[in-house]
Design a protein around this motif. Sequence first.
Motif, PDB file in Angstrom:
ATOM      1  N   LEU A  11      15.861  12.161 -14.140  1.00  0.00           N
ATOM      2  CA  LEU A  11      17.130  12.810 -14.475  1.00  0.00           C
ATOM      3  C   LEU A  11      18.099  11.908 -15.245  1.00  0.00           C
ATOM      4  O   LEU A  11      18.729  12.376 -16.203  1.00  0.00           O
ATOM      5  CB  LEU A  11      17.814  13.334 -13.203  1.00  0.00           C
ATOM      6  CG  LEU A  11      17.264  14.639 -12.626  1.00  0.00           C
ATOM      7  CD1 LEU A  11      18.002  14.983 -11.330  1.00  0.00           C
ATOM      8  CD2 LEU A  11      17.411  15.776 -13.637  1.00  0.00           C
ATOM      9  N   THR A  14      17.142  11.929 -18.815  1.00  0.00           N
ATOM     10  CA  THR A  14      17.373  13.248 -19.402  1.00  0.00           C
ATOM     11  C   THR A  14      18.852  13.457 -19.705  1.00  0.00           C
ATOM     12  O   THR A  14      19.216  13.988 -20.761  1.00  0.00           O
ATOM     13  CB  THR A  14      16.883  14.357 -18.452  1.00  0.00           C
ATOM     14  OG1 THR A  14      15.489  14.190 -18.213  1.00  0.00           O
ATOM     15  CG2 THR A  14      17.120  15.732 -19.048  1.00  0.00           C
ATOM     16  N   PRO A  27       8.583  13.994 -22.801  1.00  0.00           N
ATOM     17  CA  PRO A  27       8.900  14.998 -21.787  1.00  0.00           C
ATOM     18  C   PRO A  27       7.699  15.738 -21.217  1.00  0.00           C
ATOM     19  O   PRO A  27       7.858  16.562 -20.316  1.00  0.00           O
ATOM     20  CB  PRO A  27       9.799  15.973 -22.559  1.00  0.00           C
ATOM     21  CG  PRO A  27       9.251  15.918 -23.953  1.00  0.00           C
ATOM     22  CD  PRO A  27       8.805  14.493 -24.170  1.00  0.00           C
ATOM     23  N   ALA A  30       7.205  16.029 -17.395  1.00  0.00           N
ATOM     24  CA  ALA A  30       8.159  16.901 -16.692  1.00  0.00           C
ATOM     25  C   ALA A  30       7.642  18.331 -16.628  1.00  0.00           C
ATOM     26  O   ALA A  30       7.751  19.004 -15.598  1.00  0.00           O
ATOM     27  CB  ALA A  30       9.516  16.859 -17.384  1.00  0.00           C
ATOM     28  N   ASN A  63      12.743  19.195 -12.641  1.00  0.00           N
ATOM     29  CA  ASN A  63      11.853  19.239 -13.798  1.00  0.00           C
ATOM     30  C   ASN A  63      12.036  20.481 -14.650  1.00  0.00           C
ATOM     31  O   ASN A  63      11.689  20.474 -15.833  1.00  0.00           O
ATOM     32  CB  ASN A  63      10.410  19.078 -13.326  1.00  0.00           C
ATOM     33  CG  ASN A  63      10.123  17.665 -12.870  1.00  0.00           C
ATOM     34  OD1 ASN A  63       9.958  16.759 -13.678  1.00  0.00           O
ATOM     35  ND2 ASN A  63      10.076  17.454 -11.563  1.00  0.00           N
ATOM     36  N   ASN A  66      14.783  19.102 -16.791  1.00  0.00           N
ATOM     37  CA  ASN A  66      14.213  18.149 -17.746  1.00  0.00           C
ATOM     38  C   ASN A  66      13.460  18.863 -18.863  1.00  0.00           C
ATOM     39  O   ASN A  66      13.570  18.502 -20.044  1.00  0.00           O
ATOM     40  CB  ASN A  66      13.254  17.196 -17.034  1.00  0.00           C
ATOM     41  CG  ASN A  66      13.968  16.249 -16.092  1.00  0.00           C
ATOM     42  OD1 ASN A  66      15.162  16.026 -16.202  1.00  0.00           O
ATOM     43  ND2 ASN A  66      13.225  15.702 -15.147  1.00  0.00           N
TER      44      ASN A  66
END
Length: 213
Positions: A11, A14, A27, A30, A63, A66
Motif C-alpha cells: 500500500l 501504491t 503491479p 497485486a 489488492n 492496488n
Amino acid sequence: VVSCGLFSSALPATLRARKAGALSEDPTPAAVTLINCLIWILYASVIGDVWIFGGCICGVFCNAFNTCVAIRLADRETAQRIEAIVCVGLTMVAVSVMVLGSSVVIPDAEVRVRLLSNLCQAICLAMFASPLVQSWQAMASRDASRINSALTAMQLLNGFLWTTTGLIRQDRTLVVPNGASIALALVNLLVKLSLGRRAKPRGPATKVVAVGA
C-alpha cells in the motif's frame, strides 16, 4: 494480523505512485493476490474458518485498491496484462462458487472440498513464486536494493505461522503453499544478504512486490 500486514505491505508504494501519477513497482502480483484471496475466502466459507476469512478479506481490500490504481497508471501493455488476469481470475472465482461452493454440479461435499483445496494450493504457489523475479533481477543487476527486506521478513513469518497452523490441523492446503513461501522468502533473504545494498547505476528500476496468504 501477520497476514493483514503482508497483504497491506504494498500500500505505501501504491499511495506514492498514486500521488506521483506513475508506477514504480510491477503491479502484476497485486492482481494475482486479489484472485488468490477471493479463492481462499471461498475455501474459508466452505470449511468454516474465520481466521482464513479475516486475513483474506483484508487482502481483497488492499489488492483491489492496488490493482485499480495500477490499471489507471500503468502503460498500455501492463494495463492489458492486469485486465486479463482480473477478468480470467474473476471468471474462475465465479465458476468455483458454482462448481465447488455448492452441490449443483458436484453433490459430494468431500470431493468439492478436495478440489477447492487443490485450486487454493495452485494459485497460492503462483502468488508466492513472484519474489523469484525480484531475486533474478537483483542477481542480474548485482543490486539487492530491489528486494524489500520488510516484505521478505513478513512473508517468512507469515509462512512459518500458517505452516505451523496447517501441521497442527493436519491441513495440507495450508502446509504446502505456506511451506513453499518459506523457501521462496529464504531465497530472497539469501540474495539480499549476499549482495548487500550495492547499487549499480541503471535506468529506472521496476520492483516486483509479492503479497502472501
